[in-house]
Design a protein around this motif. Structure first.
Motif, PDB file in Angstrom:
ATOM      1  N   HIS A  59       0.820  -1.081   0.009  1.00  0.00           N
ATOM      2  CA  HIS A  59      -0.010  -0.072   0.064  1.00  0.00           C
ATOM      3  C   HIS A  59       0.735   1.427   0.137  1.00  0.00           C
ATOM      4  N   LYS A  60       0.748   2.118  -0.877  1.00  0.00           N
ATOM      5  CA  LYS A  60       1.434   3.268  -1.010  1.00  0.00           C
ATOM      6  C   LYS A  60       0.487   4.494  -0.485  1.00  0.00           C
ATOM      7  N   GLU A  61       1.259   5.038   0.478  1.00  0.00           N
ATOM      8  CA  GLU A  61       0.395   6.368   1.303  1.00  0.00           C
ATOM      9  C   GLU A  61       0.664   7.575   0.412  1.00  0.00           C
ATOM     10  N   ARG A  62      -0.134   8.181  -0.103  1.00  0.00           N
ATOM     11  CA  ARG A  62      -0.338   9.396  -0.788  1.00  0.00           C
ATOM     12  C   ARG A  62      -0.188  10.544   0.277  1.00  0.00           C
ATOM     13  N   VAL A  63       0.682  11.268   0.470  1.00  0.00           N
ATOM     14  CA  VAL A  63       0.908  12.366   1.464  1.00  0.00           C
ATOM     15  C   VAL A  63       0.756  13.748   0.823  1.00  0.00           C
ATOM     16  N   SER A  64       0.025  14.523   1.272  1.00  0.00           N
ATOM     17  CA  SER A  64      -0.136  15.664   0.809  1.00  0.00           C
ATOM     18  C   SER A  64       0.386  16.921   1.236  1.00  0.00           C
ATOM     19  N   LEU A  65       1.121  17.998   0.889  1.00  0.00           N
ATOM     20  CA  LEU A  65       1.856  18.757   1.304  1.00  0.00           C
ATOM     21  C   LEU A  65       1.463  20.136   0.625  1.00  0.00           C
ATOM     22  N   THR A  66       1.519  21.189   1.324  1.00  0.00           N
ATOM     23  CA  THR A  66       1.389  22.477   0.691  1.00  0.00           C
ATOM     24  C   THR A  66       2.566  23.453   0.949  1.00  0.00           C
ATOM     25  N   LEU A  67       3.104  23.971   0.230  1.00  0.00           N
ATOM     26  CA  LEU A  67       4.333  24.774   0.093  1.00  0.00           C
ATOM     27  C   LEU A  67       3.888  26.435  -0.278  1.00  0.00           C
ATOM     28  N   GLU A  68       4.133  27.134   0.611  1.00  0.00           N
ATOM     29  CA  GLU A  68       3.400  28.454   0.315  1.00  0.00           C
ATOM     30  C   GLU A  68       4.740  29.545   0.285  1.00  0.00           C
ATOM     31  N   THR A  69       4.898  30.512  -0.521  1.00  0.00           N
ATOM     32  CA  THR A  69       6.162  31.202  -0.591  1.00  0.00           C
ATOM     33  C   THR A  69       5.661  32.716  -0.995  1.00  0.00           C
TER      34      THR A  69
END
Length: 363
Positions: free
Chosen positions: A127-137
């Motif tokens: 099972h491959k876990e989908r990791v969400s990430l938000t990068l704001e600049t």
């Protein structure tokens, strides 16, 4: 220290487990000896991989021997832990000696527990876990970017082209603007990738792919690894950079296996400071360097977070950040536990993952 751990500890573990197995099994001397001999032989197959002997064997044979050897080491680790618990319970007189001495019942329980743990570990790995990430600049960007980030694919004898195809489908389903790979695309040998033409699968990715080298690319042979990257349509950044839309600079560091790699501060000298800067550095050592150099984001891998508990405790102690999101000053980091794995396909207390990041400007 690592040589002692890697080479001496397995033999001590085999002696400890072998003694317990001899005591536990309700068989005669010859059947016990055969069971222990088979177990020892399985663990010793690991050294065929380390010595680079698998490349001289037919592919199906090499794949089977790789799986058995590397998986057996992890099974050995858990057998040692299980028998340590047994010894402690006997010491405090909770567990009767009859249950673990020439006991069919005790043998069945031990076998069931190990099978259950490793079935869980295998399916958890798949099972491959989908990791969400938000990068704001605060830096200006022409639009939001969707970025798929991977590390530690370890393609080879145990992660074949068929598995890579599944991962490529997952990447394409995200419709990214570009893809970043933080090293260890190759496991221990380029041979399986060449024979299966794995480069063809990478060329199915419908976005530009940027990657750095990992330590396993050096184990597999750096020139061959670099040629594979080229054939796969992967832009290798090895102490070099790439610019996207005059707004994003991606710096790929050579792996620290190369002691002559350029310092990050040197690589940053030619970078437009107005661009959002991403560093790919396979091994997450000296995170302070990215912070001091004004890097916006660093992607690393390498640790696998130990792959299985309690090795995750070890990596958590070894690294400033061994897994997940992290921040130093204005610099963000993500250390991936990897979508693939070295050795036995077991994830216990850790996860196989890929990161889907949204990069956006606050302006």
């Amino acid at each position: 220290m690592w040589m002692i751990v890697f080479f001496v500890m397995p033999f001590l573990g085999m002696a400890y487990v072998g003694w317990h197995v001899w005591t536990l099994l309700p068989f005669g001397a010859w059947p016990k000896a055969i069971v222990i001999a088979v177990g020892v032989a399985c663990v010793l197959l690991l050294f065929l991989d380390i010595a680079g002997k698998l490349d001289h064997l037919p592919m199906p044979v090499a794949q089977v021997l790789y799986e058995i050897g590397t998986s057996s080491v992890i099974v050995l680790l858990y057998a040692v832990m299980l028998f340590l618990v047994v010894d402690i319970l006997r010491l405090v007189r909770v567990l009767p000696a009859a249950w673990v001495t020439h006991s069919g019942y005790g043998s069945g329980v031990v076998f069931f527990l190990l099978v259950a743990v490793f079935l869980y570990g295998y399916f958890n790995y798949m099972h491959k876990e989908r990791v969400s990430l938000t990068l704001e600049t605060s830096k200006p960007l022409p639009h939001d970017y969707k970025v798929v980030m991977l590390s530690d694919l370890h393609l080879g004898y145990h992660n074949p082209r068929k598995e890579l195809a599944r991962w490529v489908d997952m990447v394409n389903a995200e419709k990214p603007d570009f893809v970043l790979i933080a090293g260890d695309i190759i496991d221990v040998s380029v041979r399986p990738l060449l024979e299966e033409n794995a480069a063809e699968e990478f060329r199915r990715i419908k976005a530009p792919v940027y990657a750095c080298l990992g330590n396993h690319e050096y184990y597999s042979g750096s020139p061959e690894a670099r040629k594979f990257y080229e054939d796969a349509g992967i832009r290798l950044l090895s102490d070099t950079n790439a610019v996207i839309d005059d707004a994003i600079t991606i710096i790929g560091r050579d792996d620290r296996t190369n002691t002559r790699r350029k310092p990050l501060a040197h690589l940053m000298q030619v970078v437009n400071k107005d661009n959002y800067t991403i560093v790919l550095d396979h091994q997450p050592y000296h995170l302070d360097q990215a912070e001091r150099s004004g890097v916006d984001f660093q992607l690393s891998g390498h640790t696998h977070r130990g792959q299985v508990w309690p090795m995750s405790w070890v990596t958590d102690k070894m690294y400033e950040c061994s897994w997940g999101s992290y921040q130093r000053g204005k610099t963000r980091y993500y250390v991936s536990s990897g979508i693939g794995i070295w050795g036995g396909k077991f994830r216990i207390g850790t996860q196989s993952e890929y990161v889907v990041a949204t990069l956006r400007s606050k302006q």
